[in-house]
Design a protein around this motif. Structure first.
Motif, PDB file in Angstrom:
ATOM      1  N   UNK A   4      -8.472  -8.305   2.707  1.00  0.00           N
ATOM      2  CA  UNK A   4      -7.967  -9.026   1.536  1.00  0.00           C
ATOM      3  C   UNK A   4      -7.269 -10.303   1.974  1.00  0.00           C
ATOM      4  N   UNK A   5      -7.073 -11.209   1.007  1.00  0.00           N
ATOM      5  CA  UNK A   5      -6.437 -12.479   1.340  1.00  0.00           C
ATOM      6  C   UNK A   5      -4.918 -12.438   1.170  1.00  0.00           C
ATOM      7  N   UNK A   6      -4.447 -11.677   0.204  1.00  0.00           N
ATOM      8  CA  UNK A   6      -3.011 -11.588  -0.045  1.00  0.00           C
ATOM      9  C   UNK A   6      -2.358 -10.734   1.044  1.00  0.00           C
ATOM     10  N   UNK A   7      -1.129 -11.055   1.443  1.00  0.00           N
ATOM     11  CA  UNK A   7      -0.453 -10.205   2.435  1.00  0.00           C
ATOM     12  C   UNK A   7      -0.290  -8.775   1.912  1.00  0.00           C
ATOM     13  N   UNK A   8      -0.608  -7.796   2.760  1.00  0.00           N
ATOM     14  CA  UNK A   8      -0.425  -6.401   2.395  1.00  0.00           C
ATOM     15  C   UNK A   8       0.627  -5.782   3.302  1.00  0.00           C
ATOM     16  N   UNK A   9       1.465  -4.945   2.706  1.00  0.00           N
ATOM     17  CA  UNK A   9       2.498  -4.241   3.450  1.00  0.00           C
ATOM     18  C   UNK A   9       2.106  -2.769   3.512  1.00  0.00           C
ATOM     19  N   UNK A  10       1.821  -2.324   4.696  1.00  0.00           N
ATOM     20  CA  UNK A  10       1.452  -0.933   4.952  1.00  0.00           C
ATOM     21  C   UNK A  10       2.743  -0.135   5.110  1.00  0.00           C
ATOM     22  N   UNK A  11       2.933   0.879   4.282  1.00  0.00           N
ATOM     23  CA  UNK A  11       4.215   1.588   4.279  1.00  0.00           C
ATOM     24  C   UNK A  11       4.518   2.247   5.619  1.00  0.00           C
ATOM     25  N   UNK A  12       3.478   2.740   6.304  1.00  0.00           N
ATOM     26  CA  UNK A  12       3.721   3.380   7.595  1.00  0.00           C
ATOM     27  C   UNK A  12       4.257   2.369   8.597  1.00  0.00           C
ATOM     28  N   UNK A  35       0.884  -1.164   0.000  1.00  0.00           N
ATOM     29  CA  UNK A  35       0.000   0.000   0.000  1.00  0.00           C
ATOM     30  C   UNK A  35       0.925   1.217   0.000  1.00  0.00           C
ATOM     31  N   UNK A  36       1.304   1.643  -1.206  1.00  0.00           N
ATOM     32  CA  UNK A  36       2.422   2.548  -1.379  1.00  0.00           C
ATOM     33  C   UNK A  36       2.115   4.023  -1.285  1.00  0.00           C
ATOM     34  N   UNK A  37       0.950   4.373  -0.832  1.00  0.00           N
ATOM     35  CA  UNK A  37       0.666   5.745  -0.403  1.00  0.00           C
ATOM     36  C   UNK A  37       0.303   5.627   1.064  1.00  0.00           C
ATOM     37  N   UNK A  38       0.943   6.435   1.905  1.00  0.00           N
ATOM     38  CA  UNK A  38       0.757   6.254   3.347  1.00  0.00           C
ATOM     39  C   UNK A  38      -0.702   6.349   3.756  1.00  0.00           C
TER      40      UNK A  38
END
Length: 229
Positions: free
Chosen positions: A208-216, A194-197
């Motif tokens: 969601x089912x896929x792993x998400x990486x939160x930039x913050x 998730x490339x916008x903070x």
């Protein structure tokens, strides 16, 4: 404990999440009444956004470089640039100080590698996705970076700038972004950044089912490791 310099205000909502995340992290790691040592420079988002839209990145770089220098003078041991898009002027910011400026793309790539992710999806503002400077820095670490279908770019940009920077969270927008995340998963992404903070205010892992990486979260954890290491 080292002092963390936050170069924020872009937007203030996401900067507030940085401040909260860092302090909660210090309390979690050290316990008791511990809180983080932070100095903050907050930029007028409207000013730098207008310069960005006019293509005057040199002026943006000058503003952020002066702010970073102020953080160093105030006692910061290192700096976080709390906005993905404005990493476009990372070099100007880093050149203005003698302390480290922790590049968000580098710590995201390191996190992906630690999780065994070799292909990652990337969502952000239109400018960041269309110019690919940030995605390329992630790819320089040996990762494949998948961007969304161009048909989604305007939608994502509108959600970020017309809703999330004002801390407006619409369930319909959450569903829309979650569907875009799912598309990236279907395209082969093993995780999605998730490339916008501000997007971290909208989409959560449970959506969601896929792993998400939160930039913050990723940036904050890297800062905590450095400050407390």
């Amino acid at each position: 404990m080292q002092t963390i310099g936050l170069l924020g205000g872009m937007s203030w909502e996401s900067t507030a999440a940085y401040y909260e995340g860092i302090n909660k992290g210090v309390q979690r790691r050290l316990g008791g009444l511990h809180s983080a040592k932070i100095v903050l420079a907050s930029i007028d988002f409207a000013e730098v956004t207008a310069l960005q839209e006019s293509g005057d990145w040199d002026a943006v770089g000058e503003i952020l470089a002066r702010a970073a220098a102020g953080l160093e003078k105030a006692g910061a041991d290192f700096v976080l640039l709390c906005a993905t898009t404005f990493h476009q002027v990372y070099d100007a910011v880093a050149a203005a100080v003698s302390i480290p400026v922790v590049h968000l793309a580098d710590v995201l790539a390191e996190k992906c590698q630690a999780l065994g992710i070799t292909t990652v999806g990337f969502l952000s503002t239109a400018y960041t996705m269309e110019n690919e400077f940030f995605a390329q820095r992630i790819a320089d670490h040996g990762l494949d970076v998948n961007l969304p279908d161009p048909v989604h770019v305007e939608t994502l940009d509108s959600i970020i700038y017309n809703e999330l920077v004002f801390r407006t969270v619409n369930p319909s927008s959450r569903r829309r972004v979650a569907s875009i995340v799912d598309e990236l998963w279907d395209s082969g992404a093993q995780g999605v950044i998730l490339g916008a903070s501000e997007l971290s205010l909208l989409v959560r892992q449970e959506d969601v089912e896929v792993p998400v990486l939160d930039v913050i979260t990723v940036h904050v954890e890297a800062a905590l490791d450095r400050a407390l290491g």
